[in-house]
Design an enzyme around this catalytic site. Structure first.
Site, PDB file in Angstrom:
ATOM      1  N   ASP A 159       0.858  -1.186   0.000  1.00  0.00           N
ATOM      2  CA  ASP A 159       0.000   0.000   0.000  1.00  0.00           C
ATOM      3  C   ASP A 159       0.890   1.230   0.000  1.00  0.00           C
ATOM      4  OD1 ASP A 159      -2.464   1.475   0.111  1.00  0.00           O
ATOM      5  OD2 ASP A 159      -2.065   1.876   2.212  1.00  0.00           O
ATOM      6  N   SER A 160       0.327   2.340  -0.450  1.00  0.00           N
ATOM      7  CA  SER A 160       1.074   3.588  -0.451  1.00  0.00           C
ATOM      8  C   SER A 160       1.296   4.109   0.962  1.00  0.00           C
ATOM      9  CB  SER A 160       0.338   4.647  -1.279  1.00  0.00           C
ATOM     10  OG  SER A 160      -0.956   4.874  -0.742  1.00  0.00           O
ATOM     11  N   CYS A 200      -4.262  -1.247  -2.240  1.00  0.00           N
ATOM     12  CA  CYS A 200      -4.348   0.199  -2.432  1.00  0.00           C
ATOM     13  C   CYS A 200      -5.231   0.444  -3.645  1.00  0.00           C
ATOM     14  CB  CYS A 200      -2.957   0.776  -2.653  1.00  0.00           C
ATOM     15  SG  CYS A 200      -2.907   2.516  -3.127  1.00  0.00           S
ATOM     16  N   GLU A 211      -5.346   9.181   9.551  1.00  0.00           N
ATOM     17  CA  GLU A 211      -3.920   9.029   9.817  1.00  0.00           C
ATOM     18  C   GLU A 211      -3.444   9.901  10.975  1.00  0.00           C
ATOM     19  OE1 GLU A 211      -1.374   9.124   6.468  1.00  0.00           O
ATOM     20  OE2 GLU A 211      -2.230   7.276   5.644  1.00  0.00           O
ATOM     21  N   CYS A 259     -11.917   3.077  -0.332  1.00  0.00           N
ATOM     22  CA  CYS A 259     -10.588   3.500   0.118  1.00  0.00           C
ATOM     23  C   CYS A 259     -10.298   2.698   1.371  1.00  0.00           C
ATOM     24  CB  CYS A 259     -10.539   4.995   0.414  1.00  0.00           C
ATOM     25  SG  CYS A 259      -8.996   5.531   1.208  1.00  0.00           S
ATOM     26  N   HIS A 263      -8.661   3.288   3.948  1.00  0.00           N
ATOM     27  CA  HIS A 263      -8.714   4.012   5.225  1.00  0.00           C
ATOM     28  C   HIS A 263     -10.139   4.076   5.790  1.00  0.00           C
ATOM     29  CE1 HIS A 263      -4.768   5.510   3.995  1.00  0.00           C
ATOM     30  NE2 HIS A 263      -4.617   6.079   5.181  1.00  0.00           N
TER      31      HIS A 263
END
Length: 276
Positions: free
Chosen positions: A12-13, A75, A160, A194, A196
């Site tokens: 993942d990024s 991702c 994050e 996404c 997240h």
């Protein structure tokens, strides 16, 4: 022919792919895994196709170099902007016996079956929305389903920075949720496109009508991987099964270990640094 064996690579990024990683470990705990987060160059969502492709390819090469025969791009941006090119152009030259899978295909081939109305909403990053990857792929499997996309640029930073459970976060969550629902009164299913966003699910649910269901990708991707390995015993045999998990980051290991606890139930993450 006897091929070398190794762990399953998960790329993942940044940190969001840990929500996919967690479900992979939960459903397939017997396998060895290497998680690689390219945190030094995150976010990918705002970058061009060429940049995302080159970054993703570089990280895939490193995972292959670590012995991974199967790599999951956990991702959405990398899956949207880089996966197909790497599969078709680079993989035959790198090693045609290895495989790279993404998160978009397993999600799009099933998401339409969740909806009774045929109206599906989608929360994603701006990069994923602009790519129209979900629109294109869902139409292949469910041509009658109508898709409504909503880009949520503030949501990843909220997660994050561990601000996703705050009152301030509710403003941005409600703003995008109301905006998406206003596009069709018939939306009965919303996909969190996404990695997240599952951490925001309980917040999003506050602003949804009772009949609207919220779908995360992690469980779908994990089930898809289990099915893939069962259908491809030759690849399954090349994935080591000792239950070992390793984490690598291109940024600060201390930051990774701390933020990983937001995404994982495992509070003993000890990442190693990878210099690209």
């Amino acid at each position: 022919m006897n091929y070398p064996v190794g762990p399953i690579g998960v790329f993942d990024s940044g940190y969001g792919g840990l929500t996919i990683f967690q479900q992979l470990v939960k459903q397939l705990p017997q396998y060895d895994y290497i998680y690689l987060g390219d945190n030094a160059r995150n976010p990918y969502g705002i970058r061009s196709y060429d940049v995302v492709y080159h970054y993703t390819l570089e990280c895939v090469r490193h995972l292959f170099g670590m012995g991974c025969n199967l790599v999951i791009l956990a991702c959405n941006t990398a899956s949207a902007k880089a996966l197909r090119t790497i599969q078709q152009r680079d993989l035959p030259e790198l090693n045609g016996s290895r495989r790279i899978l993404g998160v978009i295909r397993p999600t799009t081939e099933i998401i339409g079956s969740y909806s009774q109305s045929g109206h599906v909403g989608l929360f994603a990053t701006q990069g994923t929305v602009n790519s129209e990857s979900y629109l294109i792929e869902i139409k292949k499997f469910f041509p009658e389903v109508k898709i409504y996309q909503e880009a949520c640029p503030m949501w990843v930073p909220l997660v994050e920075n561990n601000e996703h459970n705050t009152i301030g976060a509710e403003y941005f969550i409600r703003q995008h949720t109301d905006r998406l629902l206003s596009r069709s009164p018939d939306i009965d299913t919303i996909l969190l496109a996404c990695t997240h966003y599952p951490l925001l699910a309980h917040q999003i649910a506050k602003f949804l009508p009772a009949h609207v269901q919220l779908i995360s990708q992690g469980e779908i991707v994990a089930r898809s991987l289990a099915s893939y390995l069962n259908k491809h015993p030759e690849m399954k045999a090349r994935c080591t099964q000792r239950g070992i998990r390793k984490y690598f980051t291109t940024e600060s290991t201390e930051d990774f270990d701390t933020k990983a606890q937001i995404f994982l139930e495992d509070h003993h993450v000890r990442a190693e640094h990878l210099q690209l």
